[in-house]
Design a protein around this motif. Sequence first.
Motif, short mmCIF file in Angstrom:
data_model
loop_
_atom_site.label_atom_id
_atom_site.label_comp_id
_atom_site.label_asym_id
_atom_site.label_seq_id
_atom_site.Cartn_x
_atom_site.Cartn_y
_atom_site.Cartn_z
N ASP A 1 -10.96 -24.88 24.16
CA ASP A 1 -9.78 -25.25 23.97
C ASP A 1 -8.49 -24.25 23.79
OD1 ASP A 1 -7.30 -26.55 22.89
OD2 ASP A 1 -8.31 -27.68 21.52
N VAL A 2 -7.39 -24.24 24.72
CA VAL A 2 -6.56 -23.25 24.76
C VAL A 2 -6.07 -23.09 23.50
CG1 VAL A 2 -4.84 -24.82 25.64
CG2 VAL A 2 -4.43 -22.20 26.18
N ARG A 3 -5.78 -23.79 22.50
CA ARG A 3 -5.29 -24.00 21.20
C ARG A 3 -6.10 -23.03 20.32
NH1 ARG A 3 -1.84 -28.54 18.50
NH2 ARG A 3 -0.81 -28.23 20.45
N ILE B 1 -7.64 -27.70 28.59
CA ILE B 1 -6.46 -28.53 27.95
C ILE B 1 -7.15 -29.91 27.58
CG2 ILE B 1 -4.25 -29.75 28.40
CD1 ILE B 1 -4.03 -27.71 30.50
N LYS B 2 -6.92 -30.05 26.05
CA LYS B 2 -7.32 -31.35 25.57
C LYS B 2 -6.90 -32.71 26.06
CE LYS B 2 -8.67 -33.18 21.26
NZ LYS B 2 -8.58 -33.05 19.72
N MET B 3 -7.49 -33.48 26.89
CA MET B 3 -6.80 -34.78 27.27
C MET B 3 -7.88 -35.99 27.40
SD MET B 3 -6.86 -34.13 31.47
CE MET B 3 -6.81 -32.07 31.74
N ILE C 1 1.37 -25.88 30.62
CA ILE C 1 0.86 -25.96 29.31
C ILE C 1 -0.11 -25.11 28.76
CG2 ILE C 1 -0.84 -27.49 27.74
CD1 ILE C 1 0.07 -29.98 29.71
N TYR D 1 2.37 -22.32 27.85
CA TYR D 1 3.07 -22.84 26.59
C TYR D 1 2.19 -22.35 25.33
CZ TYR D 1 4.09 -26.18 23.09
OH TYR D 1 4.40 -27.00 21.81
N GLU D 2 0.88 -22.65 25.49
CA GLU D 2 0.00 -22.35 24.37
C GLU D 2 -0.33 -20.93 24.10
OE1 GLU D 2 -1.10 -24.23 22.05
OE2 GLU D 2 -1.49 -26.23 22.54
N ASN E 1 1.94 -18.55 24.92
CA ASN E 1 2.98 -18.18 24.55
C ASN E 1 3.06 -18.27 23.03
OD1 ASN E 1 5.62 -16.77 24.84
ND2 ASN E 1 6.44 -18.81 24.30
N ARG E 2 2.80 -19.59 22.42
CA ARG E 2 2.82 -19.96 20.87
C ARG E 2 1.65 -19.04 20.23
NH1 ARG E 2 5.71 -25.26 19.81
NH2 ARG E 2 5.87 -24.05 18.00
N ALA F 1 -3.36 -38.91 31.15
CA ALA F 1 -4.01 -37.75 30.54
C ALA F 1 -3.82 -37.84 29.08
CB ALA F 1 -3.68 -36.50 31.34
N PHE F 2 -2.80 -38.10 28.65
CA PHE F 2 -2.19 -37.98 27.27
C PHE F 2 -2.03 -39.18 26.48
CE2 PHE F 2 -0.75 -33.90 29.31
CZ PHE F 2 -1.81 -32.97 28.95
N ARG G 1 6.04 -29.74 18.04
CA ARG G 1 4.71 -29.21 17.15
C ARG G 1 4.80 -29.61 15.85
NH1 ARG G 1 0.83 -24.50 18.69
NH2 ARG G 1 0.83 -25.49 20.68
N ILE H 1 4.38 -31.70 28.45
CA ILE H 1 4.21 -30.69 27.33
C ILE H 1 4.40 -31.56 26.09
CG2 ILE H 1 4.86 -28.73 25.94
CD1 ILE H 1 5.28 -27.32 28.68
N TYR I 1 1.36 -34.18 25.71
CA TYR I 1 0.38 -33.34 25.16
C TYR I 1 0.38 -32.99 23.82
CZ TYR I 1 -2.24 -28.78 24.34
OH TYR I 1 -2.90 -27.78 23.74
N ASN J 1 0.05 -36.19 21.99
CA ASN J 1 -1.27 -36.71 21.73
C ASN J 1 -2.32 -35.89 20.71
OD1 ASN J 1 -3.41 -38.26 23.02
ND2 ASN J 1 -4.05 -36.41 23.99
N ARG J 2 -1.88 -34.86 20.66
CA ARG J 2 -2.66 -33.99 19.72
C ARG J 2 -2.49 -34.16 18.37
NH1 ARG J 2 -5.22 -28.65 22.33
NH2 ARG J 2 -6.40 -28.92 20.20
#
Lengths: 247, 247
Positions: free
Chosen positions: A185-187, A219-221, A236, A239-240, A242-243, B123-124, B187, B236, B239, B242-243
Motif C-alpha cells: 500500500d503506497v500509504r 493503490i487501495k481500491m 495518486i 500525491y502519496e 509527496n505527503r 474504483a473508489f 485527509r 484523489i 481516493y 474512500n479511505r
Amino acid sequence: MLITSVDNKKIKDYVSLKTSKGRKEKGLFLVEGSHLCEEAEKSGLLQELLVLDKMKLEFDTNKEIIYVTENVMKKISNLTNIPMVIGVCKIKENKKIEGNHILLLDNIQDPGNIGTIIRSAKAFNVDTIVLSDDSVDIYNDKVLRSTQGMLFHSNIIYDNLTNVINKLKKENYLILGTDVNNGTDVRDIKVDKYALIMGNEGHGVRKEIKEICDKNLYIKMNNSCESLNVAVATSILLYELNRSNHE
Amino acid sequence: MLITSVDNKKIKDYVSLKTSKGRKEKGLFLVEGSHLCEEAEKSGLLQELLVLDKMKLEFDTNKEIIYVTENVMKKISNLTNIPMVIGVCKIKENKKIEGNHILLLDNIQDPGNIGTIIRSAKAFNVDTIVLSDDSVDIYNDKVLRSTQGMLFHSNIIYDNLTNVINKLKKENYLILGTDVNNGTDVRDIKVDKYALIMGNEGHGVRKEIKEICDKNLYIKMNNSCESLNVAVATSILLYELNRSNHE
C-alpha cells in the motif's frame, strides 16, 4: 511585419513544426493561445510570436512579433477555433537527472495522459521525468495543452530506461514499480530518494524493467475495478509519496 | 445474416447512433471492441452484435449476431483501426440516487475526463454519479472507451444539480466543494454520507452551486502549480474519501 500568404517561406517552416519530424529537424516547437505563450515567455524558451492581425497581446514581451492573417493562422494552428497568438519556442535539450524524486515513464502513448502526468508531477514535487525513447513526443500540441504550461517548468529527459535505472540504483534511489495484486500500500511507504516507474496504457511496464524494481506499490481500491487510468494512478502515487516526504 | 451494403436500412440506423441526437431518438448506443462488448453483455444492456465477416467472437453470448463486411464496419466505427465487433446497447434511464457516496459533475466537457472519472468513481466506491444537464453525453464513444467498461456498472443520472443538492441536503448528505486557497485538507475529513461536486475544466463549479456547499476541500500540493487536471483532482478526492470510510 504582416504575413498574408500561406506560401510564405517562414510560414511553411512553422507549418512543418506540426510534425514530430519537423520539430526535431528545426529544434523548435509551437504553443497555442495566450496562457501557454505567457508561460513560454516566463521560461525563457519563447523565440518569436505570431499574432493575429489587428489583435493585441495580453502579456508583455520583448520578442519579435509577426502579424498574420486568419488564413495563415488557420494553416499553422492545430485547433478548430484558431488562437489569437502562437508562440515559437526552442526545444531545451535536457540530459541530466536532478533531485531525489524521479518519475520514469515506460512507453506512454496517449498525449493527454502524458500531459496530465507532467502537470501532476509538478504539483507533487517530482524533480525529473525520464521518458523511454519510444514514448510519445512531448512537443505534440495535445501534450502541451494538457500540461497547462507545466512543461516549461519541468526537467524532462528521453533516454533508455534500463540504463537509467541501473545508474539510479548505484546512486541509492529506491526503484518503485506497481503491482495490483501483491504490491505494498503506497500509504505505508516512506522514502526520500525514489524513482517511480509507470507503464504503457495497455501493456504496463515491460518485463525486463519490472524485474529490476526494488518494491512494488499498490493503490487501495474496490476489487471490482481492474485498474485506473495511468495518469490517475501516477498522480495518486505521487500525491502519496509527496505527503510521506512532508509529514 | 451478412450485410454488405452501407445503404442497408439497419446500417443507416446504426450510423445514426454515432451522434448524440441519434442515440436519444433511438434509445441505443454503440460500444466498440471485444472488451467493451463483453462488459455490455455482462451488464445486460447488450441487444445485438455486429461482427466482422469470417471473425469469431471472443466471448459467449445468446444475442443476435449480424455479420458485416469491412466497408460496413468502417462506416459504423469511430476508430481509425476498425474493431472486430461492435455492440448495440440499450440506454438505461436512471433516475434514482442510491447510496451514501454521491459524485456531482457540473458541466464537465472533455469526454476523456468524464470517462476517466467514471472509472475512478467505481474504483473508489461512489454509488451514484449525477451529471448536470449540460455535461457531455456519456454515450459518446470517447467517454465509453475511457471508462474501460465501468459505465456498465455505474449508476449515472443527468439532472439539474441545484435541485439535486437541495434534495440531498434535506437527506443529510454533507455537500462538499473544492477550494484551492481556503479549503480543508481532504485527509482531515471523515464523512459517511457525502455529495462531492466537481466543476468544469475551465470555469470550475458555477457560483450558485459553490454557495450552497457545506464544506470545501483541498488537495495538498506544490504552490507553484495552479491546479490539477479535473479527472486527477476528482480521483484523489474520491481516493481519500474512500479511505476515510474504510480505515
